[in-house]
Design a protein around this motif. Structure first.
Motif, PDB file in Angstrom:
ATOM      1  N   ARG A   1      -7.867  85.354  45.776  1.00  0.00           N
ATOM      2  CA  ARG A   1      -8.369  86.599  46.382  1.00  0.00           C
ATOM      3  C   ARG A   1      -8.076  86.634  47.878  1.00  0.00           C
ATOM      4  O   ARG A   1      -7.743  87.690  48.440  1.00  0.00           O
ATOM      5  N   ALA A   2      -8.170  85.489  48.547  1.00  0.00           N
ATOM      6  CA  ALA A   2      -7.843  85.436  49.973  1.00  0.00           C
ATOM      7  C   ALA A   2      -6.366  85.722  50.213  1.00  0.00           C
ATOM      8  O   ALA A   2      -6.003  86.414  51.173  1.00  0.00           O
ATOM      9  N   LEU A   3      -5.509  85.208  49.354  1.00  0.00           N
ATOM     10  CA  LEU A   3      -4.072  85.450  49.495  1.00  0.00           C
ATOM     11  C   LEU A   3      -3.742  86.925  49.315  1.00  0.00           C
ATOM     12  O   LEU A   3      -2.860  87.462  50.012  1.00  0.00           O
ATOM     13  N   ILE A   4      -4.439  87.585  48.413  1.00  0.00           N
ATOM     14  CA  ILE A   4      -4.248  89.036  48.260  1.00  0.00           C
ATOM     15  C   ILE A   4      -4.602  89.746  49.562  1.00  0.00           C
ATOM     16  O   ILE A   4      -3.863  90.630  50.030  1.00  0.00           O
ATOM     17  N   ARG A   5      -5.713  89.355  50.153  1.00  0.00           N
ATOM     18  CA  ARG A   5      -6.129  89.978  51.422  1.00  0.00           C
ATOM     19  C   ARG A   5      -5.131  89.690  52.536  1.00  0.00           C
ATOM     20  O   ARG A   5      -4.991  90.502  53.468  1.00  0.00           O
ATOM     21  N   GLU A   6      -4.450  88.544  52.462  1.00  0.00           N
ATOM     22  CA  GLU A   6      -3.536  88.126  53.528  1.00  0.00           C
ATOM     23  C   GLU A   6      -2.077  88.396  53.175  1.00  0.00           C
ATOM     24  O   GLU A   6      -1.180  87.770  53.724  1.00  0.00           O
ATOM     25  N   ARG A   7      -1.819  89.337  52.283  1.00  0.00           N
ATOM     26  CA  ARG A   7      -0.438  89.561  51.820  1.00  0.00           C
ATOM     27  C   ARG A   7       0.517  89.869  52.969  1.00  0.00           C
ATOM     28  O   ARG A   7       1.688  89.489  52.915  1.00  0.00           O
ATOM     29  N   ASP A   8       0.046  90.543  54.006  1.00  0.00           N
ATOM     30  CA  ASP A   8       0.933  90.850  55.135  1.00  0.00           C
ATOM     31  C   ASP A   8       1.406  89.579  55.832  1.00  0.00           C
ATOM     32  O   ASP A   8       2.521  89.535  56.379  1.00  0.00           O
ATOM     33  N   ARG A   9       0.572  88.547  55.827  1.00  0.00           N
ATOM     34  CA  ARG A   9       0.926  87.273  56.445  1.00  0.00           C
ATOM     35  C   ARG A   9       1.960  86.508  55.621  1.00  0.00           C
ATOM     36  O   ARG A   9       2.646  85.621  56.131  1.00  0.00           O
ATOM     37  N   LEU A  10       2.082  86.873  54.341  1.00  0.00           N
ATOM     38  CA  LEU A  10       2.951  86.142  53.423  1.00  0.00           C
ATOM     39  C   LEU A  10       4.336  86.751  53.284  1.00  0.00           C
ATOM     40  O   LEU A  10       5.290  86.059  52.926  1.00  0.00           O
ATOM     41  N   GLN A  11       4.468  88.034  53.547  1.00  0.00           N
ATOM     42  CA  GLN A  11       5.727  88.730  53.297  1.00  0.00           C
ATOM     43  C   GLN A  11       6.843  88.195  54.178  1.00  0.00           C
ATOM     44  O   GLN A  11       6.705  88.101  55.397  1.00  0.00           O
ATOM     45  N   GLY A  12       7.938  87.805  53.528  1.00  0.00           N
ATOM     46  CA  GLY A  12       9.095  87.294  54.254  1.00  0.00           C
ATOM     47  C   GLY A  12       8.915  85.897  54.805  1.00  0.00           C
ATOM     48  O   GLY A  12       9.752  85.432  55.581  1.00  0.00           O
ATOM     49  N   ARG A  13       7.853  85.183  54.393  1.00  0.00           N
ATOM     50  CA  ARG A  13       7.563  83.849  54.927  1.00  0.00           C
ATOM     51  C   ARG A  13       7.820  82.758  53.886  1.00  0.00           C
ATOM     52  O   ARG A  13       7.891  83.012  52.689  1.00  0.00           O
ATOM     53  N   THR A  14       7.920  81.534  54.382  1.00  0.00           N
ATOM     54  CA  THR A  14       8.026  80.376  53.505  1.00  0.00           C
ATOM     55  C   THR A  14       6.622  79.825  53.264  1.00  0.00           C
ATOM     56  O   THR A  14       5.815  79.714  54.191  1.00  0.00           O
ATOM     57  N   VAL A  15       6.342  79.483  52.008  1.00  0.00           N
ATOM     58  CA  VAL A  15       4.987  79.081  51.619  1.00  0.00           C
ATOM     59  C   VAL A  15       5.049  77.792  50.821  1.00  0.00           C
ATOM     60  O   VAL A  15       5.906  77.618  49.939  1.00  0.00           O
ATOM     61  N   LEU A  16       4.131  76.884  51.106  1.00  0.00           N
ATOM     62  CA  LEU A  16       3.990  75.627  50.380  1.00  0.00           C
ATOM     63  C   LEU A  16       2.605  75.575  49.766  1.00  0.00           C
ATOM     64  O   LEU A  16       1.605  75.801  50.454  1.00  0.00           O
ATOM     65  N   GLU A  17       2.517  75.289  48.460  1.00  0.00           N
ATOM     66  CA  GLU A  17       1.220  75.043  47.834  1.00  0.00           C
ATOM     67  C   GLU A  17       1.094  73.556  47.542  1.00  0.00           C
ATOM     68  O   GLU A  17       1.984  72.948  46.947  1.00  0.00           O
ATOM     69  N   LEU A  18      -0.026  72.980  47.943  1.00  0.00           N
ATOM     70  CA  LEU A  18      -0.318  71.571  47.714  1.00  0.00           C
ATOM     71  C   LEU A  18      -1.271  71.433  46.527  1.00  0.00           C
ATOM     72  O   LEU A  18      -2.152  72.271  46.331  1.00  0.00           O
ATOM     73  N   GLY A  19      -1.119  70.351  45.760  1.00  0.00           N
ATOM     74  CA  GLY A  19      -2.031  70.080  44.659  1.00  0.00           C
ATOM     75  C   GLY A  19      -2.191  71.263  43.731  1.00  0.00           C
ATOM     76  O   GLY A  19      -3.295  71.663  43.375  1.00  0.00           O
ATOM     77  N   ALA A  20      -1.069  71.828  43.289  1.00  0.00           N
ATOM     78  CA  ALA A  20      -1.073  73.148  42.663  1.00  0.00           C
ATOM     79  C   ALA A  20      -1.646  73.172  41.257  1.00  0.00           C
ATOM     80  O   ALA A  20      -2.051  74.239  40.782  1.00  0.00           O
ATOM     81  N   GLY A  21      -1.672  72.039  40.548  1.00  0.00           N
ATOM     82  CA  GLY A  21      -2.130  72.087  39.171  1.00  0.00           C
ATOM     83  C   GLY A  21      -1.210  72.963  38.330  1.00  0.00           C
ATOM     84  O   GLY A  21      -0.016  72.722  38.230  1.00  0.00           O
ATOM     85  N   MET A  22      -1.754  74.017  37.761  1.00  0.00           N
ATOM     86  CA  MET A  22      -0.968  74.923  36.924  1.00  0.00           C
ATOM     87  C   MET A  22      -0.192  75.947  37.744  1.00  0.00           C
ATOM     88  O   MET A  22       0.617  76.688  37.197  1.00  0.00           O
ATOM     89  N   GLY A  23      -0.468  76.039  39.051  1.00  0.00           N
ATOM     90  CA  GLY A  23       0.344  76.886  39.914  1.00  0.00           C
ATOM     91  C   GLY A  23      -0.156  78.302  40.100  1.00  0.00           C
ATOM     92  O   GLY A  23       0.610  79.174  40.519  1.00  0.00           O
ATOM     93  N   LEU A  24      -1.439  78.559  39.841  1.00  0.00           N
ATOM     94  CA  LEU A  24      -1.965  79.920  39.937  1.00  0.00           C
ATOM     95  C   LEU A  24      -1.662  80.559  41.283  1.00  0.00           C
ATOM     96  O   LEU A  24      -1.107  81.665  41.359  1.00  0.00           O
ATOM     97  N   CYS A  25      -2.012  79.888  42.364  1.00  0.00           N
ATOM     98  CA  CYS A  25      -1.881  80.512  43.684  1.00  0.00           C
ATOM     99  C   CYS A  25      -0.426  80.619  44.122  1.00  0.00           C
ATOM    100  O   CYS A  25      -0.016  81.638  44.687  1.00  0.00           O
ATOM    101  N   GLY A  26       0.381  79.593  43.868  1.00  0.00           N
ATOM    102  CA  GLY A  26       1.790  79.667  44.236  1.00  0.00           C
ATOM    103  C   GLY A  26       2.519  80.770  43.494  1.00  0.00           C
ATOM    104  O   GLY A  26       3.347  81.486  44.067  1.00  0.00           O
ATOM    105  N   LEU A  27       2.224  80.923  42.210  1.00  0.00           N
ATOM    106  CA  LEU A  27       2.854  81.990  41.433  1.00  0.00           C
ATOM    107  C   LEU A  27       2.408  83.361  41.927  1.00  0.00           C
ATOM    108  O   LEU A  27       3.212  84.298  41.974  1.00  0.00           O
ATOM    109  N   LEU A  28       1.144  83.472  42.302  1.00  0.00           N
ATOM    110  CA  LEU A  28       0.665  84.738  42.864  1.00  0.00           C
ATOM    111  C   LEU A  28       1.388  85.061  44.168  1.00  0.00           C
ATOM    112  O   LEU A  28       1.825  86.195  44.380  1.00  0.00           O
TER     113      LEU A  28
END
Length: 317
Positions: A74-101
């Motif tokens: 939910r926080a990533l949805i709110r911060e979508r402007d911060r994510l556009q066109g950027r490189t992103v790393l997810e740590l300890g992803a498990g099944m990958g919910l947040c990275g896939l989002l």
């Protein structure tokens, strides 16, 4: 039981309810044939993330979604402007919910990491499924068999957003040259299929945004995690981290250690706020028959503390 198994068992004992054989050391370190195949669709507004757990998946730790991941999503949805066109790393992803989002929110590159080999194979399956639709829309050929399935990074991405890497935080802690990293997930005897063993995260690679959900449990994790955040978050970048409050002293040690690695909680960006799961996501906490009458999202008694959402950045004076 060797020292590595003892460490894993201690982890399970502290995180999960007593008497639940699902979380024993053998259950975490050997394939399970009784989990069955299940498929879950997580909806966040207009965005959907599908996660699948194949029969004979790996560690039960890696194939459950955690409450902190829902809060982070939910926080990533709110911060979508911060994510556009950027490189992103997810740590300890498990099944990958947040990275896939994040890959659906306009990120330029998303590298999803974890440490446990069986869990990485489940994660890879979810990434390949998510990428198949994106590849078709972009007119890209499917990823071929073999190591290419893990995806390329940087110039090797060939137009694709997602890749999977194995990463041990301990590799980011300064140590003597040639000194090996000891970690409970190291398993030189693990067998891989045509995809081969997962590549390690590129040394020193830094990202605009680093995100992680529910990855902090013990005191001996604090220092490695702090160093990984410092090394892997680019200067001027941002870390979004959720921590379920299980052990207050562990959380306090983490907050106190941030300054030692040149980082701080950024109050202007949201700081450190305690959340609970959004009402829109509470149904994921209800018992589900396909999960053996357990919820899709882990919600045992040890996992119901407040969830802290932290915005962290490098200290710039």
């Amino acid at each position: 039981m060797n020292s590595v198994e003892e460490e894993v068992q201690r982890w399970a004992d502290e995180m999960f309810e007593d008497g639940d054989p699902t979380w024993s050391t053998p259950a975490m370190k050997t394939p399970r044939s009784d989990i069955g195949s299940r498929r879950s669709d997580y909806q966040f507004g207009a965005h959907s993330v599908i996660l699948s757990v194949p029969k004979s998946s790996g560690s039960s730790l890696s194939v459950r979604v955690w409450r902190g991941a829902l809060v982070l999503a939910r926080a990533l949805i709110r911060e979508r402007d911060r994510l556009q066109g950027r490189t992103v790393l997810e740590l300890g992803a498990g099944m990958g919910l947040c990275g896939l989002l994040v890959s659906k929110l306009g990120a330029l590159e998303v590298v999803i990491t974890d440490c446990h080999y069986p869990g990485l194979k489940v994660l890879l399956g979810n990434v390949l499924e998510a990428e198949a639709q994106a590849e078709a829309q972009a007119g890209l050929p499917p990823r071929g068999p073999g190591p290419a399935q893990w995806g390329g990074c940087g110039a090797e991405r060939a137009g694709r957003v997602l890749s999977v890497r194995r990463h041990l935080w301990e590799t980011d802690v300064p140590r003597s040259p040639g000194r090996p990293v000891r970690h409970w997930s190291n398993d030189p005897g693990h067998l891989f299929g045509a995809e081969g063993s997962p590549p390690e995260l590129e040394p020193g690679a830094a990202y605009d945004v680093v995100c992680a959900a529910d990855v902090l449990y013990f005191h001996d994790q604090v220092w490695p995690l702090l160093h990984t955040l410092s090394v892997r978050c680019a200067v001027g970048g941002m870390v979004l981290l959720t921590v379920t409050l299980r052990n207050p002293s562990v959380f306090a040690a983490f907050l106190l250690g941030l300054e030692e690695v040149g980082m701080e909680v950024v109050q202007s960006a949201g700081g450190n706020v305690a959340f609970d799961v959004d009402p829109l996501d509470l149904h994921y906490l209800l018992p589900d028959k396909s999960y053996g009458d357990k919820p899709e999202v882990n919600a045992t008694a040890n996992e119901l503390g407040p969830i802290h959402l932290l915005y962290i950045a490098h200290i710039i004076r």
